[in-house]
Design a protein around this motif. Sequence first.
Motif, PDB file in Angstrom:
ATOM      1  N   PRO A   1       0.986  -1.034   0.114  1.00 29.51           N
ATOM      2  CA  PRO A   1      -0.006  -0.029   0.048  1.00 29.51           C
ATOM      3  C   PRO A   1       0.741   1.229  -0.078  1.00 29.51           C
ATOM      4  O   PRO A   1       1.938   1.377   0.644  1.00 29.51           O
ATOM      5  CB  PRO A   1      -0.818  -0.298   1.250  1.00 29.51           C
ATOM      6  N   THR A   2       0.441   2.206  -0.744  1.00 24.02           N
ATOM      7  CA  THR A   2       1.269   3.592  -0.890  1.00 24.02           C
ATOM      8  C   THR A   2       0.663   4.482  -0.092  1.00 24.02           C
ATOM      9  O   THR A   2       1.037   5.739  -0.020  1.00 24.02           O
ATOM     10  CB  THR A   2       1.257   3.998  -2.177  1.00 24.02           C
ATOM     11  N   GLY A   3      -0.318   4.324   0.805  1.00 23.17           N
ATOM     12  CA  GLY A   3      -0.915   5.395   1.710  1.00 23.17           C
ATOM     13  C   GLY A   3      -1.925   6.267   1.007  1.00 23.17           C
ATOM     14  O   GLY A   3      -2.363   7.196   1.655  1.00 23.17           O
ATOM     15  N   LYS A   4      -2.275   5.857  -0.093  1.00 16.86           N
ATOM     16  CA  LYS A   4      -3.537   6.537  -0.816  1.00 16.86           C
ATOM     17  C   LYS A   4      -4.816   6.221   0.042  1.00 16.86           C
ATOM     18  O   LYS A   4      -4.851   5.389   0.882  1.00 16.86           O
ATOM     19  CB  LYS A   4      -3.729   5.886  -2.119  1.00 16.86           C
ATOM     20  N   GLN A   5      -5.565   7.407  -0.030  1.00 13.93           N
ATOM     21  CA  GLN A   5      -6.990   7.641   0.903  1.00 13.93           C
ATOM     22  C   GLN A   5      -7.993   6.121   0.436  1.00 13.93           C
ATOM     23  O   GLN A   5      -8.525   5.792   1.362  1.00 13.93           O
ATOM     24  CB  GLN A   5      -7.458   8.626   0.418  1.00 13.93           C
ATOM     25  N   ARG A   6      -7.713   5.554  -0.800  1.00  8.41           N
ATOM     26  CA  ARG A   6      -8.783   4.910  -1.024  1.00  8.41           C
ATOM     27  C   ARG A   6      -8.201   3.319  -1.751  1.00  8.41           C
ATOM     28  O   ARG A   6      -7.175   3.569  -2.106  1.00  8.41           O
ATOM     29  CB  ARG A   6      -9.764   5.228  -2.073  1.00  8.41           C
ATOM     30  N   ARG A   7      -8.779   2.414  -1.491  1.00  6.11           N
ATOM     31  CA  ARG A   7      -8.357   1.048  -2.216  1.00  6.11           C
ATOM     32  C   ARG A   7      -9.621   0.269  -2.965  1.00  6.11           C
ATOM     33  O   ARG A   7     -10.721   0.452  -2.750  1.00  6.11           O
ATOM     34  CB  ARG A   7      -8.196   0.211  -0.916  1.00  6.11           C
ATOM     35  N   VAL A   8      -9.052  -0.138  -4.050  1.00  4.09           N
ATOM     36  CA  VAL A   8      -9.826  -1.093  -5.043  1.00  4.09           C
ATOM     37  C   VAL A   8      -9.313  -2.364  -4.741  1.00  4.09           C
ATOM     38  O   VAL A   8      -8.085  -2.732  -4.836  1.00  4.09           O
ATOM     39  CB  VAL A   8      -9.724  -0.768  -6.369  1.00  4.09           C
TER      40      VAL A   8
END
Length: 461
Positions: free
Chosen positions: A262-269
């Motif tokens: 995970p790169t720490g983005k706010q959302r996940r698919v």
Amino acid sequence: MSEPVSAPLRAAVVGAGPSGFYLTGQLLAEGFQVDLYDSLPTPFGLVRAGVAPDHPNIKAVTRVFEKTARKEGFRFYGGVELGRDVTPQELADRYHAVVYAFGTATDNRLGIPGENLLGSHPATEFVAWYNGHPSYADHEYDLTARRVVVVGNGNVAIDVARMIVLVEEELTPTDTADHAITHLRAGQVQDVVLLGRRGPAQAAFTNPELRELGYLADADVVVHSEDLVLDPLSAAWLESEDAHTTNRRNVEILREYSTRAPTGKQRRVVLEFLWSPVQILGDTHVEGIRIVRNRIEQDAGGALRAVPTGEERILECGMVVRSIGYRGTPLAGISFDERRGLIRNAGGRVLEADGSVRTGSYAVGWIKRGPSGVIGTNKKDAADTVARIVQDAQAGVLSADRPDADAVEAFVRGRVPGVVSWDGWRLIDEHETATGAEQGRPRVKLVRLEQMADVAARRQR
Ligand code: NAP
């Protein structure tokens, strides 16, 4: 192209989406005059109301259709609904050939408890909503949910997941309907889970669409590495000639995703494989989904099927989008293949219930072959139907006397006084693109039929 037909034969094509437009272009080239009908005042079907707004290159196919519309012998009748304003028989009485190109407007059903809870939606409607289709502009979607589950592993499921996690800078340059931009911007969805009932090898995604999930501005794509350990049947199938390069590349892309941290983005698919929904949970509104683990088995015909193992789990979620394929709706007076959800036909010639040919009636596109393929697939499909129409014309099957073009115009205007011509659509188009230009967007869509009628009537006769 064969020898042009002699006396101008006239055809009605019902549905101005890709298949209807490709077929229209080809019939014009064969010397037919074509009246293209659509229930909306706007043309282009799923190119306008289906293709994801952040895919402008796919939408550019409309330039081909615009060229067709400039050809001699073309007329557009927008806002005329088959079954409401005119019947198949009335068209058959006025044209030498009638071609049904109205696609597959409804959705397949899961057939599980809870499917009708508030917050459980067919993808067909969600897609039409964010694309500004007038019939869906007032639909409501609760994007305050933290998790949304999308059932299905096709490109529509990917479109839906992507649209939910796009951020402002990705949404703003698109022609997403204003009402949807407002809701999507305010959305609080953190996880979109895509559920595939079979494994990664059998996913119906195409490679560019799957790859695109890896480049979202503020959403990480998550694939569990254990899902990429293929069962022996899938592994053998993937190596066999039965599998397509697309399947193999999909698995490679998914393998790469499974190695990503995970790169720490706010959302996940999150892509999950080998799970089927068994119940959508909640009192009145979706609160979760009960899913069962599947394993892959080979059926008697050799196909690899998902078979439930009995292992279940519950995923909490506030919205479920069912993206498991489209389905045609029957048209009174035209024989319908209930099992396949399309017009009964043989290579595009419409059949009666007893299997005989309904002379002068044809089908093309999804309502002929089912909801598969990309937009370009419809060009070849149209050519197949046109070949049969030309064959019938040359055999003298389409030679009955029919009222002339002016009489048909009078008939249509009598039924729908506000019918929108191609010039009327051009006014709508100019209005939308001019408003869009002010905002640095390709267009701002009109989503109300009354607004469209007003704009189209400004300089229409
Ligand atoms: P699709 O490609 O046929 O995918 C339908 C998916 O639903 C499949 O993964 C299927 O799984 C699954 N499914 C069916 N019944 C199910 C059930 N009861 N439970 C769980 N899963 C179920 O359909 P689509 O996504 O609606 O797309 C329609 C067509 O438009 C496709 O040809 C697609 O490629 C095209 N399209 C293209 C683009 C693009 O080019 N960018 C964008 C959108 C759509 P199984 O395989 O196990 O049956």
